[in-house]
Design a protein around this motif. Structure first.
Motif, mmCIF file in Angstrom:
data_model
loop_
_atom_site.group_PDB
_atom_site.id
_atom_site.type_symbol
_atom_site.label_atom_id
_atom_site.label_comp_id
_atom_site.label_asym_id
_atom_site.label_seq_id
_atom_site.Cartn_x
_atom_site.Cartn_y
_atom_site.Cartn_z
ATOM 1 N N GLN B 6 0.883 -1.170 0.000
ATOM 2 C CA GLN B 6 0.000 0.000 0.000
ATOM 3 C C GLN B 6 0.919 1.218 0.000
ATOM 4 N N CYS B 23 -3.344 -0.321 -3.902
ATOM 5 C CA CYS B 23 -2.988 -1.631 -3.363
ATOM 6 C C CYS B 23 -2.455 -2.475 -4.510
ATOM 7 N N TYR B 25 -0.355 -6.281 -5.290
ATOM 8 C CA TYR B 25 0.036 -7.550 -4.686
ATOM 9 C C TYR B 25 0.957 -8.284 -5.634
ATOM 10 N N LEU B 33 -9.322 -10.872 -2.935
ATOM 11 C CA LEU B 33 -8.824 -9.573 -2.497
ATOM 12 C C LEU B 33 -9.825 -8.930 -1.554
ATOM 13 N N TRP B 35 -10.574 -5.428 1.230
ATOM 14 C CA TRP B 35 -10.263 -4.200 1.934
ATOM 15 C C TRP B 35 -10.960 -4.258 3.293
ATOM 16 N N LYS B 49 -14.969 -7.065 -0.850
ATOM 17 C CA LYS B 49 -14.138 -8.203 -1.232
ATOM 18 C C LYS B 49 -14.365 -8.541 -2.693
ATOM 19 N N ALA B 65 -14.020 -0.840 -5.278
ATOM 20 C CA ALA B 65 -12.644 -1.165 -5.635
ATOM 21 C C ALA B 65 -12.653 -1.860 -6.978
ATOM 22 N N ASN B 75 -7.335 -1.186 -6.222
ATOM 23 C CA ASN B 75 -7.399 0.131 -5.607
ATOM 24 C C ASN B 75 -8.784 0.426 -5.058
ATOM 25 N N LEU B 76 -8.799 1.096 -3.938
ATOM 26 C CA LEU B 76 -10.043 1.465 -3.264
ATOM 27 C C LEU B 76 -10.414 2.895 -3.633
ATOM 28 N N TYR B 89 -7.021 1.920 6.670
ATOM 29 C CA TYR B 89 -7.530 1.010 5.644
ATOM 30 C C TYR B 89 -6.446 -0.002 5.279
ATOM 31 N N CYS B 91 -5.470 -3.344 2.836
ATOM 32 C CA CYS B 91 -5.705 -4.232 1.714
ATOM 33 C C CYS B 91 -5.160 -5.607 2.098
#
Lengths: 115, 113
Positions: B6, B23, B25, B33, B35, B49, B65, B75-76, B89, B91
């Motif tokens: 993040q 975010c 990964y 995934l 948040w 999710k 997201a 990304n949120l 927050y 991830c």
């Protein structure tokens, strides 16, 4: 329905002591996981239990151990406490151990301070 | 081993501003995934999710997201933040059987009234 519950909420110990943290999962959930959240960081996986068996272990020393009981509640034990063990210990539960497709729900945590 | 990044550690916004938290990964296979949000004094709560299907996921409190597989990102976003969105927050990614979550370091959001 009650969420994940943890006890105690706060704990102060001294170096070298041992501590036991407790977790009760959401009713109907059979899997419990433990995470350590050090201040300023994201949670780190410690253990996962399902049906009383350890199903996963993170990169933590053998001083950390856990178990799950027939009612699916769980205990996390930490021996020979170090200052670096000071953290928020989170318990999470999920219905099964299906892997992908499962959601974990977290409890409020136990804040451990080691002096 | 999988990892989650993040990039924004602290974000300060005024009310009504738009929000995007990054975010990324590192795992090439199938992932779930998440948040999570941690409001001051409260426990981690699931915000949204992604398991499969529509890569644009809508969560609670107006958050959404977008899963972009080619960029390994999730990304949120929220079009207009409120003071009550002040929180941390996280991830998280699950890429293995046994649903072990790998979390990012978190983004602390402060919304000024």
């Amino acid at each position: 329905d009650a969420g994940v519950t943890q006890s105690p909420t706060h704990l102060i110990k001294t170096r070298g002591q041992q501590v036991t943290l407790r977790c009760s999962p959401i009713s109907g959930h059979k899997s419990v996981s433990w995470y350590q959240q050090v201040l300023g960081q994201g949670p780190q996986f410690i253990f996962q239990y399902y049906e009383k068996e350890e199903r996963g272990r993170g990169n933590f020393p053998d001083r950390f151990s856990a178990r799950q009981f027939p009612n699916y509640s769980s205990e996390l034990n930490v021996n020979a406490l170090l200052l670096g063990d000071s953290a928020l210990y989170l318990c999470a539960s999920s219905t099964t151990l299906r892997g992908l497709g499962e959601t974990q729900y977290f409890g409020p945590g136990t804040r451990l301070l080691v002096l | 081993a999988q990892s989650v990044s993040q990039h924004n550690h602290h974000v300060i916004l005024s009310e009504a501003a738009s929000l995007e938290l990054g975010c990324n990964y590192s795992y090439g296979g199938t992932v779930n995934l998440f948040w999570y949000v941690q409001y001051p004094g409260q426990h981690l709560q699931l915000l949204l999710k992604y398991f499969s299907g529509d890569p644009l996921v809508k969560g609670i409190k107006g958050f959404e997201a977008e899963f972009i597989k080619s960029k390994f990102s999730f990304n949120l976003r929220k079009p207009s933040v409120q003071w009550s969105d002040t929180a941390e927050y996280f991830c998280a990614v699950n890429a293995w059987a046994g649903n072990m979550l790998t979390f990012g370091g978190g983004t602390r959001l402060m919304v000024k009234p």
